[in-house]
Design a protein around this motif. Structure first.
Motif, PDB file in Angstrom:
ATOM      1  N   VAL A 299       0.860  -1.179   0.000  1.00  0.00           N
ATOM      2  CA  VAL A 299       0.000   0.000   0.000  1.00  0.00           C
ATOM      3  C   VAL A 299       0.900   1.232   0.000  1.00  0.00           C
ATOM      4  N   LEU A 300       0.691   2.123  -0.974  1.00  0.00           N
ATOM      5  CA  LEU A 300       1.508   3.318  -1.131  1.00  0.00           C
ATOM      6  C   LEU A 300       0.666   4.570  -0.903  1.00  0.00           C
ATOM      7  N   PHE A 301       1.136   5.415   0.030  1.00  0.00           N
ATOM      8  CA  PHE A 301       0.557   6.739   0.269  1.00  0.00           C
ATOM      9  C   PHE A 301       1.548   7.739  -0.315  1.00  0.00           C
ATOM     10  N   TYR A 302       1.134   8.521  -1.289  1.00  0.00           N
ATOM     11  CA  TYR A 302       2.053   9.448  -1.946  1.00  0.00           C
ATOM     12  C   TYR A 302       2.101  10.813  -1.248  1.00  0.00           C
ATOM     13  N   ASP A 303       1.091  11.109  -0.414  1.00  0.00           N
ATOM     14  CA  ASP A 303       1.071  12.362   0.346  1.00  0.00           C
ATOM     15  C   ASP A 303       0.434  12.064   1.700  1.00  0.00           C
ATOM     16  N   TYR A 304       1.148  11.309   2.489  1.00  0.00           N
ATOM     17  CA  TYR A 304       0.567  10.771   3.723  1.00  0.00           C
ATOM     18  C   TYR A 304       0.229  11.869   4.719  1.00  0.00           C
ATOM     19  N   THR A 305       1.032  12.914   4.763  1.00  0.00           N
ATOM     20  CA  THR A 305       0.814  13.986   5.746  1.00  0.00           C
ATOM     21  C   THR A 305      -0.502  14.715   5.499  1.00  0.00           C
ATOM     22  N   VAL A 340       6.068  10.204   1.519  1.00  0.00           N
ATOM     23  CA  VAL A 340       5.708   8.917   0.903  1.00  0.00           C
ATOM     24  C   VAL A 340       5.783   7.836   1.979  1.00  0.00           C
ATOM     25  N   LEU A 341       4.692   7.065   2.095  1.00  0.00           N
ATOM     26  CA  LEU A 341       4.646   5.971   3.068  1.00  0.00           C
ATOM     27  C   LEU A 341       4.332   4.666   2.322  1.00  0.00           C
ATOM     28  N   MET A 342       5.137   3.651   2.557  1.00  0.00           N
ATOM     29  CA  MET A 342       4.879   2.325   1.987  1.00  0.00           C
ATOM     30  C   MET A 342       4.615   1.341   3.116  1.00  0.00           C
ATOM     31  N   ARG A 343       3.532   0.610   3.007  1.00  0.00           N
ATOM     32  CA  ARG A 343       3.238  -0.492   3.920  1.00  0.00           C
ATOM     33  C   ARG A 343       3.298  -1.797   3.136  1.00  0.00           C
ATOM     34  N   THR A 344       4.017  -2.745   3.649  1.00  0.00           N
ATOM     35  CA  THR A 344       4.119  -4.058   3.005  1.00  0.00           C
ATOM     36  C   THR A 344       3.563  -5.115   3.940  1.00  0.00           C
ATOM     37  N   TYR A 345       2.855  -6.089   3.333  1.00  0.00           N
ATOM     38  CA  TYR A 345       2.195  -7.145   4.087  1.00  0.00           C
ATOM     39  C   TYR A 345       2.669  -8.507   3.590  1.00  0.00           C
ATOM     40  N   ASP A 352       4.808  -4.102   7.790  1.00  0.00           N
ATOM     41  CA  ASP A 352       5.885  -3.170   8.113  1.00  0.00           C
ATOM     42  C   ASP A 352       5.701  -1.950   7.216  1.00  0.00           C
ATOM     43  N   GLU A 353       6.260  -0.830   7.627  1.00  0.00           N
ATOM     44  CA  GLU A 353       6.118   0.367   6.814  1.00  0.00           C
ATOM     45  C   GLU A 353       7.401   1.187   6.824  1.00  0.00           C
ATOM     46  N   LYS A 354       7.560   1.996   5.776  1.00  0.00           N
ATOM     47  CA  LYS A 354       8.682   2.931   5.645  1.00  0.00           C
ATOM     48  C   LYS A 354       8.131   4.261   5.157  1.00  0.00           C
ATOM     49  N   MET A 355       8.678   5.321   5.727  1.00  0.00           N
ATOM     50  CA  MET A 355       8.251   6.671   5.376  1.00  0.00           C
ATOM     51  C   MET A 355       9.470   7.463   4.894  1.00  0.00           C
TER      52      MET A 355
END
Length: 361
Positions: A299-305, A340-345, A352-355
């Motif tokens: 799951v990718l958030f391109y403008d998470y803030t 940018v926030l990436m969540r991997t399942y 897990d996620e990375k920002m």
């Protein structure tokens, strides 16, 4: 007086046509009186006759000439062989593409049956010289008429025996594999089986989860339509589903299934991170990893803030897969930052996620 005389085969089969040939002599003969010994008669000169039952019969002939003189009675003993009786049984259930066993039970009171002529009703035939049980396969479901004619060494044929055979369709087993990690509570399997006559409601199921570590409290099998099972080791398993239709037709399918590890590591790389232009799409490469198995979702958030409710979901992620996103074009200020926030399942509960903040110019 005229002399009555005739010829006919003295041995023939029940229901065969027997020809009687007049051989009488004397002055011009005007009438012929035949008695076939089975209660039937004829006045033809050269009649034909079918004996409908077996046994011995005395056929006789009287002739009368043009002067009204009648001959003495001429007679002949005729033996009619009993025809064989065709009979057979078929196995159940009768299912398309599955072998049906046919068992002959024909009998003969006279002579030995030496030939079995089968007509299966599906465009195929077979002539056998043995009454041993054998098998036939109907390739498609439907109603067929299976026919048998038997023949003895005396040349006598049975009546045609016809039996209706209803061939039922096979179920088509199918199911959806769950995407799970070892930390998930259960792996839930979803049935998608079907059948051409739409009688899915009559299905019975047998699942085998392929889990050598299963026990009485967490069994390796289930008869539910959509069962669940708890796996205790991250590994690859072979799951088998056997489906039985309401008519007893059975089919199965197997699928490879992976229980993923519990430790996904979210990671990604932004291409050209120091030269991101407002008028060009941003390219992001997935570099996430997993301790065992495969990632099930990204799951990718391109403008998470600013927009945590807007995201892109990839249910088929792969290593080094590229994602493209076009941000809104702006004129001022000179630069804009996006988070940018990436969540991997690797399952429902393993995530897990990375920002990372990127800057567009």
């Amino acid at each position: 007086n005229p002399v009555a005389s005739f010829t006919a085969k003295n041995l023939t089969c029940q229901s065969d046509t027997l020809t009687f040939t007049d051989k009488s002599t004397g002055a011009i003969i005007k009438t012929w009186t035949w008695n076939f010994g089975d209660g039937t008669t004829s006045s033809l000169q050269n009649p034909t006759h079918q004996y409908t039952r077996s046994g011995d019969f005395i056929a006789t002939l009287l002739v009368t000439n043009s002067n009204g003189c009648t001959s003495a009675l001429d007679s002949q003993k005729i033996h009619i062989y009993a025809k064989p009786v065709a009979k057979f049984t078929i196995s159940n259930p009768d299912c398309a593409t599955k072998a049906i066993t046919i068992t002959d039970q024909s009998t003969s009171a006279e002579g030995k049956i030496t030939q079995w002529n089968w007509v299966f009703g599906d465009g195929t035939t077979q002539i056998l010289t043995s009454n041993a049980p054998f098998q036939h396969i109907y390739q498609t479901a439907g109603n067929y008429i299976l026919k048998l004619v038997t023949t003895t060494d005396l040349g006598c044929h049975s009546d045609t025996l016809k039996i209706s055979v209803v061939v039922h369709p096979l179920p088509v087993p199918d199911f959806v594999l769950p995407k799970v990690c070892i930390s998930d509570v259960f792996a839930i399997f979803t049935d998608k089986s079907s059948i051409s006559d739409h009688t899915e409601s009559g299905f019975t199921y047998l699942w085998n989860f392929g889990d050598a570590a299963a026990n009485a409290g967490n069994p390796n099998t289930s008869t539910q339509k959509n069962p669940q099972h708890k796996y205790t080791t991250a590994a690859e398993y072979t799951v088998k589903l056997t489906v039985t239709s309401k008519d007893g037709c059975v089919a199965d399918t197997t699928m490879k299934f992976t229980v993923n590890g519990a430790v996904p590591k979210a990671d990604f790389t932004v291409l050209n991170p120091n030269d991101l232009c407002r008028k060009q799409a941003v390219m992001i490469r997935n570099t996430s990893t997993l301790d065992f198995g495969n990632l099930t979702k990204v799951v990718l958030f391109y403008d998470y803030t600013n927009h945590p409710d807007q995201f892109e979901t990839d249910d088929n992620p792969a290593a080094d897969k590229l994602y493209s996103h076009q941000y809104p074009v702006f004129n001022a200020p000179a630069t804009v930052n996006y988070t940018v926030l990436m969540r991997t399942y690797s399952g429902a509960s393993c995530v897990d996620e990375k920002m990372q903040v990127i800057t567009l110019k």
